[in-house]
Design a protein around this motif. Structure first.
Motif, PDB file in Angstrom:
ATOM      1  N   ARG A 259       0.914  -1.269   0.332  1.00  0.00           N
ATOM      2  CA  ARG A 259      -0.341  -0.013  -0.110  1.00  0.00           C
ATOM      3  C   ARG A 259       0.605   1.041   0.062  1.00  0.00           C
ATOM      4  O   ARG A 259       0.573   2.467   0.842  1.00  0.00           O
ATOM      5  CB  ARG A 259      -1.296   0.116   1.917  1.00  0.00           C
ATOM      6  N   GLN A 260       1.979   1.316  -0.611  1.00  0.00           N
ATOM      7  CA  GLN A 260       3.004   2.015  -0.675  1.00  0.00           C
ATOM      8  C   GLN A 260       3.409   2.641   0.276  1.00  0.00           C
ATOM      9  O   GLN A 260       3.553   4.183   0.253  1.00  0.00           O
ATOM     10  CB  GLN A 260       2.250   2.893  -1.567  1.00  0.00           C
ATOM     11  N   LYS A 262       1.363   3.888   2.754  1.00  0.00           N
ATOM     12  CA  LYS A 262       0.292   4.659   3.279  1.00  0.00           C
ATOM     13  C   LYS A 262      -0.102   3.959   4.214  1.00  0.00           C
ATOM     14  O   LYS A 262      -0.634   4.785   5.371  1.00  0.00           O
ATOM     15  CB  LYS A 262      -0.694   4.646   2.199  1.00  0.00           C
ATOM     16  N   THR A 263      -0.128   2.907   5.071  1.00  0.00           N
ATOM     17  CA  THR A 263      -0.133   2.187   5.946  1.00  0.00           C
ATOM     18  C   THR A 263       0.765   1.481   6.777  1.00  0.00           C
ATOM     19  O   THR A 263       0.723   0.733   5.891  1.00  0.00           O
ATOM     20  CB  THR A 263      -1.803   1.656   6.154  1.00  0.00           C
ATOM     21  N   GLY A 416       5.833  11.797   6.607  1.00  0.00           N
ATOM     22  CA  GLY A 416       5.003  11.197   5.253  1.00  0.00           C
ATOM     23  C   GLY A 416       6.229  10.140   4.653  1.00  0.00           C
ATOM     24  O   GLY A 416       5.799  10.094   3.626  1.00  0.00           O
TER      25      GLY A 416
END
Length: 417
Positions: A259-260, A262-263, A416
């Motif tokens: 999920r790149q 992101k989570t 991020g």
């Protein structure tokens, strides 16, 4: 004359009785401090008693092993009843703190399963009795006292206040049907995830396994274990600068994660589920034998294997300690000695019983015991004891861990990266 004789005899009896009564407390006190007794006396005092063993109870295999193998052997060979009490460290430490504050001299806990930050907390609060390790014969005979993960518990000096119970070591797991050559270093992992985007992730910190994965990377990228000397106080800003190569690495790998990035899985159990469902190709654990057990249970295919990195993976030792106010210190010592016997350690190593790594120094074992060890099948996915030991890295001071986890959240989640 007869009256005088009766009076003298009466006084003699009274004085004898007083003498006997005055020595009894001294004798009782000696019995309560086994450090003043020889081992034969300790065993004799322990016979017929019950040892209340407080331990984490979240694994049915471990519970069954204690309730059967350990309890049966202790009752048969030493006349001691082992009463396993399922209670986590947070709970029993709070209980001991309360008893300390209330000045309760005889508590209900005789032995605890403990390590890491919990041991450090217990020692700093004077909740443990000792030093007692040198009193335990099998500790003297079979344990390497100078080994970093025996002499120190997550960097905190043990100083005889606990004895080793078993060992854990971080390993990766992969399916050979999907992964031919698993990554064996941080560089190989980065290359692998770039070639297989979305097929790797790790648990979100402060998950215990996710945290040790980050520390493994930290060792490789930031100077190794030696770059993080023992300390009780960690300067967050200084450590953050020292860990810059680690943050750069996470920046480089993030976009190629599941999920790149992101989570992240909330726990190692969630990661294991992703692995079982085929969403990722690699998972990780602190229990090197657990995947063999899952294969036997039919939860994973028999093509799953485990691996360690070339420069090693972090391992730690879990221990047994005796509370400051244990009512049955003699029984606790005899139980600790049994737990360090080759008989118990070999039984505990059996995957069907537990699969826990041995706390004993293999160089101190007789050739016959080595053969018995080699005769135990650790399971199709489990690395040999020799390979694990030769790739074992020590833990850093417990004081570093919450700071690293906080910095990870700031540098990876909040920024991020």
């Amino acid at each position: 004359m007869k009256k005088l004789l009766i009076v003298l005899l009466t006084l003699s009896v009274l004085l004898t009785g007083c003498s006997s009564n005055s020595s009894a407390p001294a004798q009782d006190q000696a019995n309560k401090n086994p450090l003043n007794s020889d081992w034969t006396s300790i065993q004799s005092e322990a016979k017929g008693t019950t040892v209340n063993f407080y331990m984490w109870g979240g694994d049915d295999r471990i519970n069954t092993w204690v309730d059967t193998v350990v309890a049966n052997s202790m009752k048969k060979d030493y006349g001691i009843i082992v009463n396993r009490v399922p209670m986590g460290p947070d709970e029993y430490l709070n209980k001991l703190i309360g008893e300390k504050q209330a000045n309760k001299q005889e508590g209900s806990i005789d032995m605890v399963w403990i390590n890491g930050e919990n041991f450090r907390t217990a020692r700093q609060a004077n909740l443990l009795w000792g030093p007692f390790a040198d009193k335990v014969p099998n500790y003297q005979k079979y344990v390497d006292k100078t080994a970093p993960d025996i002499a120190n518990d997550f960097g905190f000096p043990v100083e005889g206040y606990e004895v080793p119970y078993g060992k854990a070591q971080f390993v990766f797991a992969y399916d050979t049907a999907k992964v031919n050559n698993p990554p064996k270093s941080s560089l190989e992992l980065l290359e692998w995830v770039k070639e297989h985007p979305g097929r790797f992730t790790y648990p979100e910190l402060p998950d215990f396994t996710g945290s040790v994965f980050v520390r493994n990377l930290m060792y490789e990228l930031c100077g190794g274990y030696q770059a993080f000397p023992y300390t009780e106080q960690v300067n967050k800003e200084t450590l953050n600068k020292q860990l810059q190569p680690l943050w750069d690495y996470f920046g480089a790998i993030k976009g190629y994660l599941w999920r790149q990035g992101k989570t992240y899985p909330s726990s190692v159990a969630a990661l294991d589920q992703l692995f079982a469902d085929g969403e990722v190709d690699i998972t990780m654990t602190y229990n090197p034998a657990i995947f063999s057990g899952r294969i036997e249970q039919g939860l994973l295919p028999d093509t799953v294997r485990t691996s360690v990195w070339n420069n090693g993976t972090i391992g730690n030792t879990h221990f047994l300690a005796i509370p400051f106010n244990a009512a049955n210190k003699n029984g606790a010592l005899v139980l600790a000695d049994f737990m360090l016997s080759p008989e118990a350690q070999l039984s505990k190593y059996e995957p069907k019983n537990w699969g826990d790594l041995m706390a004993l120094d293999l160089n101190k074992l007789d050739p016959q015991l080595i053969q018995e060890l080699k005769g135990i099948n650790p399971g199709i996915a489990t690395l040999s004891t020799e390979e694990l030991q030769t790739h074992r890295l020590p833990e850093i001071s417990a004081a570093y861990i919450p700071v690293i986890e906080e910095l990870w959240k700031e540098g990876v989640i909040q920024s991020g990266q």
